[in-house]
Enzyme design. Structure first.
Site, short mmCIF file in Angstrom:
data_model
loop_
_atom_site.label_atom_id
_atom_site.label_comp_id
_atom_site.label_asym_id
_atom_site.label_seq_id
_atom_site.Cartn_x
_atom_site.Cartn_y
_atom_site.Cartn_z
N GLU A 178 -9.26 7.58 3.91
CA GLU A 178 -8.99 8.01 5.29
C GLU A 178 -9.51 9.42 5.56
O GLU A 178 -9.22 10.36 4.80
CB GLU A 178 -7.47 7.93 5.58
CG GLU A 178 -7.17 8.36 7.02
CD GLU A 178 -5.81 7.94 7.54
OE1 GLU A 178 -5.06 7.25 6.82
OE2 GLU A 178 -5.50 8.32 8.69
N LYS B 66 0.84 -1.21 0.00
CA LYS B 66 0.00 0.00 0.00
C LYS B 66 0.87 1.25 0.00
O LYS B 66 1.47 1.59 1.02
CB LYS B 66 -0.93 0.00 1.22
CG LYS B 66 -1.83 1.24 1.28
CD LYS B 66 -2.92 1.13 2.33
CE LYS B 66 -2.46 1.32 3.73
NZ LYS B 66 -1.85 2.62 4.01
N GLU C 144 0.81 5.54 -0.55
CA GLU C 144 -0.19 6.58 -0.31
C GLU C 144 -0.28 7.53 -1.50
O GLU C 144 0.73 7.85 -2.12
CB GLU C 144 0.19 7.40 0.94
CG GLU C 144 -0.07 6.67 2.23
CD GLU C 144 0.24 7.51 3.47
OE1 GLU C 144 0.49 8.73 3.35
OE2 GLU C 144 0.24 6.93 4.56
O1 KIV Z 1 -0.39 2.69 8.74
C1 KIV Z 1 -1.59 2.52 8.95
O2 KIV Z 1 -2.02 2.08 10.02
C2 KIV Z 1 -2.52 2.86 7.87
C3 KIV Z 1 -3.96 2.95 8.23
C4 KIV Z 1 -4.21 4.31 8.74
C5 KIV Z 1 -4.84 2.60 7.08
O3 KIV Z 1 -2.12 3.09 6.78
#
Ligand code: KIV
Length: 258
Positions: free
Chosen positions: A175, A111, A113
Site C-alpha cells: 500500500e 489479512k 497488517e
Molecule cells: O481495509 C481495506 O480496505 C484494505 C485495503 C486498503 C487493502 O485493507
C-alpha cells in the site's frame, strides 16, 4: 467455481493480473461475485466508508464478523479475505482464535497488517491462509503518506515483504509505495503482490469499492480511480422521489393496486 489460493498463485505464474475489491454488504458482494472478481476483501476500511468512524482503528471483531458473514452469503465464485482488525492479533493465540472465527463465518483467508512473522506462522500452522500487508499500514500509521521514498525505508519495506513470504503468506498487499519499489518487490517474490497505490507492475490491484463508485467523499487518495459517481446518482434519484411525493406524482396508477 470458487477461486482457490492455488488459482490466485497460478495467476502470477501465468502473467494474469489479479483483481481484488472490497465489499461489506450483500447487494455489492453479489455484484462482485457476478463480475467474477478474483478476491473480495472484507477490509477494515469498512470503519470509514460504511460505519462512519474516523479511521480503521475503531473496527472490532464483532464488526468484521457481522460483515464477513453477510458477504459470504453472497459469494460463490471469489476468494474471500477478511481483515483482522486492530488489536485482534496481539499474540499468536489471539490471532489464531480470531482468524478461526472469521473463517467460521465464511472467510477463506485473513489479512493482518505489518511484518509480524510469528503471527503469520501461527495462523498458517492452524491451516488458515494469510495475505500480508506492508507499506502504509492504516491501523498504525500516524499519517496517510507514501511510504518508501527514502532508500532506508524502501529497504525495510522490501525486507518486510520477504519476511512475510518466508513466514507463509500466500500473497501480499503493498500500500502507498513508489511504483519502482512495487516493481522491485513484485519481481523479488514468488507469491503475488497486490498493489493499492503501488504502481502497475504489481501482480494485481485492490481498491475500496466505495472509492471507485464515488460513494466516499471525505478524501480521495491519488491512487483511486473513480469509475462511477454513485453519490451523485443516488442523490439525483432521492431528490426526484422527494419531488414526486411532494407533487402527488408518486404513486401513479402503474404503482398502485386496483
Ligand atoms: O481495509 C481495506 O480496505 C484494505 C485495503 C486498503 C487493502 O485493507
Amino acid at each position: 467455481m470458487k477461486k482457490t489460493i492455488d488459482f490466485i498463485q497460478s495467476m502470477k505464474q501465468n502473467g494474469q493480473k489479479i483483481a481484488m475489491l472490497t465489499a461489506y454488504d450483500y447487494p455489492t458482494a453479489r455484484i462482485l461475485n457476478d463480475a467474477e472478481i478474483d478476491i473480495i476483501l472484507v477490509g477494515d476500511s469498512l470503519g470509514m466508508v460504511v460505519l462512519g468512524y474516523e479511521d480503521t482503528r475503531s473496527v472490532t471483531m464483532a464488526d468484521m464478523l457481522h460483515h464477513t458473514r453477510i458477504v459470504a452469503r453472497a459469494n460463490t465464485e471469489c476468494l474471500l479475505v477478511a481483515d483482522l482488525p486492530h488489536q485482534a492479533y496481539e499474540t499468536p493465540e489471539q490471532a489464531v482464535k480470531n482468524a478461526r472465527t472469521l473463517c467460521d463465518v465464511g472467510a477463506d483467508a485473513v489479512k493482518p497488517e505489518g511484518n509480524k512473522p510469528e503471527i503469520v506462522k501461527a495462523i498458517v500452522s492452524d491451516g488458515i491462509p494469510v495475505i500480508g500487508h506492508v507499506g502504509l499500514l492504516p491501523q498504525t500509521s500516524e499519517k496517510f503518506r507514501v511510504h518508501g521514498r527514502k532508500r532506508s525505508e524502501a529497504l525495510l519495506i522490501a525486507d518486510d515483504a520477504k519476511a512475510l513470504e518466508a513466514a507463509g503468506c500466500f500473497a501480499i498487499v503493498l500500500e502507498s509505495i513508489p511504483e519502482k519499489l512495487g516493481r522491485t518487490i513484485a519481481q523479488s517474490l514468488r507469491i503475488p503482490t497486490i498493489g493499492i497505490g503501488a504502481g502497475a507492475d504489481c501482480d494485481g490491484q485492490v481498491l475500496v469499492l466505495h472509492d471507485i463508485l464515488g460513494l466516499f467523499d471525505r478524501f480521495t487518495p491519488t491512487f483511486v480511480k473513480q469509475y462511477a459517481n454513485m453519490r451523485k446518482e443516488i442523490h439525483r434519484a432521492v431528490a426526484h422521489y422527494k419531488l414526486e411525493v411532494q407533487q402527488g406524482l408518486f404513486p401513479d396508477g402503474e404503482h398502485s393496486y386496483h
